[in-house]
Design a protein around this motif. Structure first.
Motif, PDB file in Angstrom:
ATOM      1  N   ALA A  50       1.113 -11.487   1.115  1.00  0.00           N
ATOM      2  CA  ALA A  50       2.522 -11.130   0.937  1.00  0.00           C
ATOM      3  C   ALA A  50       2.732 -10.406  -0.384  1.00  0.00           C
ATOM      4  O   ALA A  50       3.484  -9.421  -0.452  1.00  0.00           O
ATOM      5  CB  ALA A  50       3.391 -12.386   0.999  1.00  0.00           C
ATOM      6  N   MET A  51       2.053 -10.867  -1.428  1.00  0.00           N
ATOM      7  CA  MET A  51       2.173 -10.222  -2.726  1.00  0.00           C
ATOM      8  C   MET A  51       1.614  -8.793  -2.667  1.00  0.00           C
ATOM      9  O   MET A  51       2.209  -7.862  -3.196  1.00  0.00           O
ATOM     10  CB  MET A  51       1.435 -11.032  -3.800  1.00  0.00           C
ATOM     11  N   GLN A  52       0.481  -8.628  -1.995  1.00  0.00           N
ATOM     12  CA  GLN A  52      -0.103  -7.298  -1.850  1.00  0.00           C
ATOM     13  C   GLN A  52       0.827  -6.364  -1.075  1.00  0.00           C
ATOM     14  O   GLN A  52       1.020  -5.206  -1.449  1.00  0.00           O
ATOM     15  CB  GLN A  52      -1.465  -7.386  -1.138  1.00  0.00           C
ATOM     16  N   GLN A  53       1.436  -6.872  -0.010  1.00  0.00           N
ATOM     17  CA  GLN A  53       2.354  -6.067   0.784  1.00  0.00           C
ATOM     18  C   GLN A  53       3.599  -5.695  -0.023  1.00  0.00           C
ATOM     19  O   GLN A  53       4.099  -4.571   0.074  1.00  0.00           O
ATOM     20  CB  GLN A  53       2.750  -6.806   2.058  1.00  0.00           C
ATOM     21  N   ILE A 100       5.394   2.489  -2.552  1.00  0.00           N
ATOM     22  CA  ILE A 100       5.917   3.479  -1.610  1.00  0.00           C
ATOM     23  C   ILE A 100       7.335   3.860  -1.991  1.00  0.00           C
ATOM     24  O   ILE A 100       7.703   5.036  -1.997  1.00  0.00           O
ATOM     25  CB  ILE A 100       5.841   2.938  -0.167  1.00  0.00           C
ATOM     26  N   HIS A 101       8.135   2.859  -2.346  1.00  0.00           N
ATOM     27  CA  HIS A 101       9.521   3.124  -2.743  1.00  0.00           C
ATOM     28  C   HIS A 101       9.565   3.987  -4.005  1.00  0.00           C
ATOM     29  O   HIS A 101      10.333   4.953  -4.074  1.00  0.00           O
ATOM     30  CB  HIS A 101      10.263   1.809  -2.967  1.00  0.00           C
TER      31      HIS A 101
END
Length: 99
Positions: A8-11, A18-19
């Motif tokens: 989850a942290m990596q995502q 990306i943002h």
């Protein structure tokens, strides 16, 4: 099997990158458009509007909220609740109209 919190942290980090890339690209395109407008002598017509947040906008937002609540209560099956809200709405409407 990888740790779900690590995944989850990596995502989240990937989404943030990306943002940031998207924001950077948007700013570059905006700067290029401004430079092009200066170069061609075109007037700069875009005036950024300050962001005021997610608030409804004073009296207009309050009236919209009251209308939504009134519709929900009108659909409700409790006649006492309906009568109380109708009375409140009439008093509020009379107050708004007098101002």
């Amino acid at each position: 099997m990888p740790d779900p919190s690590w995944q989850a942290m990596q995502q989240a980090q990937q989404a943030q990158q990306i943002h940031q890339s998207h924001v950077r690209h948007h700013r570059e395109m905006h700067d290029m458009a401004r430079a092009h407008a200066r170069h061609t002598g075109a007037p700069h017509t875009h005036r950024p509007v300050p962001h005021t947040g997610a608030r409804g906008g004073g009296l207009r937002g309050l009236l919209a909220l009251i209308i939504v609540v009134a519709i929900v209560v009108y659909v409700a099956h409790d006649p006492e609740l309906r009568a109380t809200v109708e009375h409140f709405a009439r008093n509020l409407l009379a107050h708004v109209q007098s101002n």
